[in-house]
Design an enzyme around this catalytic site. Structure first.
Site, PDB file in Angstrom:
ATOM      1  N   PRO A 101     -14.859 -36.457  29.964  1.00  0.00           N
ATOM      2  CA  PRO A 101     -14.503 -37.878  29.949  1.00  0.00           C
ATOM      3  C   PRO A 101     -15.604 -38.732  30.569  1.00  0.00           C
ATOM      4  O   PRO A 101     -16.408 -38.238  31.380  1.00  0.00           O
ATOM      5  CB  PRO A 101     -13.225 -37.926  30.786  1.00  0.00           C
ATOM      6  CG  PRO A 101     -13.347 -36.758  31.720  1.00  0.00           C
ATOM      7  CD  PRO A 101     -14.052 -35.687  30.936  1.00  0.00           C
ATOM      8  N   ASP A 102     -15.600 -40.003  30.208  1.00  0.00           N
ATOM      9  CA  ASP A 102     -16.635 -40.925  30.692  1.00  0.00           C
ATOM     10  C   ASP A 102     -16.228 -41.511  32.044  1.00  0.00           C
ATOM     11  O   ASP A 102     -15.963 -42.701  32.187  1.00  0.00           O
ATOM     12  CB  ASP A 102     -16.837 -42.049  29.654  1.00  0.00           C
ATOM     13  CG  ASP A 102     -17.969 -42.992  30.035  1.00  0.00           C
ATOM     14  OD1 ASP A 102     -18.890 -42.563  30.742  1.00  0.00           O
ATOM     15  OD2 ASP A 102     -17.917 -44.171  29.628  1.00  0.00           O
TER      16      ASP A 102
END
Length: 337
Positions: A101-102
């Site tokens: 995930p960012d």
């Protein structure tokens, strides 16, 4: 080797260039070939971005998340010879390609590895997505590493806490960092840099967080006072109106910061407006921040589904490069023969 490799990638991209553009592009093509033959150096590459801005040239950057995308971006041309003249090392696409995930899950060392993959096969200047930049003491070393590699600029955002991608907008909590702390981080980065060519941009998230134009402008001025070379203004709206409103007000005081005050925009959601219109409104750099990866995943997904549905790959052939093309796309001649 690099020139031969680029020749093959250029051939793969040639269908995007109209025949009418060929004659007008011959001179520039020869210049580019000469430049490619000699490659580039970290110092030359790093200085290119600031030079383009000083010359009034619009910087058209697009994300590169691998050496292959770097080759494509350097070689691809529009119907009339249009080209990208910079690359963007995106936190989002760097995380996504690793299946993470960012939220700053990819550490700086891993990010630098992706940067090196792109720099090794391109000559274009690079802008680096620095997320929040981390602590000022750590940002110092990030700046030193990027500058040494030949990266031209780093953009850090004025948010704190667990990172949430800006395009979530107010659907996720977007916590802005105390402006004095953010400015101290910018100042630390500017003290760390060795050359005059490297630039640090302050990414303003006030519009994303719902804090409004006045706050975005106040923070922009504070960042410039702290030494930032420019700002990136971000929006998740589908209309460019709030960006244009911001630029109209920002242009009133940006002239107080000679050779600085540059503006980066990222029209991911408000992409109905053209690059030229953004430039006329005051933008110096337009970044297409994630489109290549977003294009690649659906194509791979369709191919995988087709193979599953048909029990063979034949039906997907029309969507694929030939085996010969993929084998010869990257030249394996190391110069030893």
């Amino acid at each position: 080797m690099l020139l031969r490799t680029r020749t093959r990638v250029r051939a793969a991209c040639a269908s995007a260039v109209a025949p009418a553009a060929a004659a007008s592009g011959f001179a520039r093509h020869a210049q580019l070939q000469a430049r490619w033959a000699h490659g580039t150096t970290a110092d030359k590459r790093r200085a290119t971005l600031k030079h383009m801005i000083r010359q009034g040239e619009l910087v058209r950057a697009i994300e590169c998340h691998s050496g292959l995308t770097g080759l494509l971006v350097e070689e691809v041309r529009g119907a009339n010879g249009e080209r990208f003249n910079a690359t963007w090392s995106s936190s989002l696409t760097s995380s996504t390609t690793k299946g993470k995930p960012d939220i700053e899950t990819i550490n700086t060392s891993d990010r630098i590895g992706i940067v090196q993959d792109v720099l090794e096969v391109t000559t274009l200047p690079m802008i680096y997505d620095g997320d929040t930049g981390g602590l000022p003491e750590l940002f110092h070393f990030t700046v030193r590493s990027l500058e040494r590699l030949g990266v031209s600029a780093c953009i850090i955002e004025d948010k704190s806490g667990l990172k949430q991608n800006s395009l979530f907008g107010t659907d996720r909590r977007q916590q802005l960092e105390d402006i004095d702390s953010f400015c101290a981080k910018i100042a630390a980065g500017k003290r760390a840099q060795v050359t005059d060519d490297f630039m640090i941009f302050a990414r303003m998230e006030s519009l994303i967080a719902g804090w409004g134009q006045e706050e975005a402008l106040k923070r922009s001025r504070a960042a410039l006072e702290a030494g930032a070379d420019g700002i990136m203004i971000h929006s998740k709206e589908k209309s460019p109106d709030e960006i244009l409103e911001f630029l109209s007000e920002y242009n009133r005081f940006r002239g107080e910061y000679p050779d600085r005050g540059h503006v980066v925009v990222v029209p991911t959601t408000y992409n109905s407006i053209t690059e030229r219109d953004l430039q006329q409104a005051g933008a110096n750099i337009v970044i297409h921040a994630n489109q290549l990866l977003r294009a690649a995943f659906p194509a791979m997904q369709r191919t995988a589904e087709s193979i599953l549905n048909h029990g063979r790959s034949k039906e997907a052939d029309s969507e694929l490069m030939s085996v010969k093309q993929i084998l010869t796309l990257i030249d394996d001649n190391t110069g030893l023969r």
